[in-house]
Design a protein around this motif. Structure first.
Motif, short mmCIF file in Angstrom:
data_model
loop_
_atom_site.label_atom_id
_atom_site.label_comp_id
_atom_site.label_asym_id
_atom_site.label_seq_id
_atom_site.Cartn_x
_atom_site.Cartn_y
_atom_site.Cartn_z
N ARG A 13 -28.63 -1.05 34.04
CA ARG A 13 -27.40 -0.91 33.25
C ARG A 13 -27.46 -1.80 32.02
NH1 ARG A 13 -23.94 0.70 30.47
NH2 ARG A 13 -21.73 0.64 30.84
N LEU A 17 -28.19 -0.72 27.84
CA LEU A 17 -27.32 -1.21 26.78
C LEU A 17 -28.13 -1.94 25.70
CD1 LEU A 17 -24.45 -1.63 25.76
CD2 LEU A 17 -24.32 -3.68 27.18
N LYS A 20 -30.09 0.36 23.43
CA LYS A 20 -29.25 1.04 22.43
C LYS A 20 -28.78 0.08 21.34
CE LYS A 20 -27.18 4.89 24.87
NZ LYS A 20 -25.95 5.45 25.42
N ILE A 29 -22.12 -7.89 26.29
CA ILE A 29 -22.73 -7.12 27.39
C ILE A 29 -21.73 -7.01 28.53
CG2 ILE A 29 -24.58 -7.07 29.10
CD1 ILE A 29 -26.31 -8.56 26.95
N GLU A 32 -18.95 -4.57 27.73
CA GLU A 32 -19.41 -3.18 27.78
C GLU A 32 -19.55 -2.68 29.22
OE1 GLU A 32 -20.47 0.51 26.45
OE2 GLU A 32 -19.84 -1.14 25.16
#
Length: 124
Positions: A13, A17, A20, A29, A32
Motif C-alpha cells: 500500500r 503510493l 505514484k 503517507i 493518504e
C-alpha cells in the motif's frame, strides 16, 4: 534500481503510493492511507522503517521532514513478487497457474480472444 526485496501486503500500500507520488513525508503517507486503512502515524512509520531496512525505500531530510522515495521500481517489484508466488504456489509452472485461474475465473469472450492472440504471438 537495486535487487527487489520481499514486500508484505501492507507494505505494498505504501509502495504504490510512493511509486505514484514521491518523495512524500510520513504524515502525507499516513493521511493518504487513512482513507482505506485504519492506520495511525505510528503504524505508517513502522512500515516505512521496515521498508528502509529492506532497501525498498530511502529518505532524505528536508528541514524538519523526512521525505521518502522508492529505491526499487514498481515493475521489478511486481516481477519479483509474481515469480515468488508462481514458484511457491505452483512450483514454477506458469501453465498450471494459468489453467487454475482460467478454470476458477469467468473470462469474457473478448478477454479469451485477447489471451488466444497473446498465445499465438508467443508461438511465432
Amino acid at each position: 534500481m537495486k535487487k527487489t526485496p520481499k514486500i508484505s501486503e501492507s507494505e505494498w500500500r505504501i509502495m504504490k503510493l510512493l511509486w505514484k507520488h514521491s518523495p512524500l513525508p510520513a504524515y502525507d503517507i499516513a493521511e493518504e492511507v487513512a482513507n482505506s486503512e485504519s492506520w495511525d502515524i505510528r503504524t505508517v512509520k513502522t512500515f516505512l522503517s521496515r521498508l528502509v531496512k529492506k532497501g525498498a525505500i530511502s529518505y532524505r531530510k528536508y528541514k524538519n521532514l523526512y521525505l521518502y522515495f522508492p529505491l526499487v521500481s514498481e515493475e521489478s517489484t511486481k516481477l519479483a513478487q509474481s515469480e515468488n508466488f508462481l514458484n511457491q504456489v505452483f512450483d514454477g509452472s506458469l501453465e498450471e497457474m494459468f489453467v487454475h485461474f482460467a478454470k476458477s475465473k469467468k473470462l469474457s469472450e473478448s478477454r479469451l480472444a485477447e489471451l488466444r492472440r497473446i498465445a499465438e504471438e508467443m508461438e511465432d
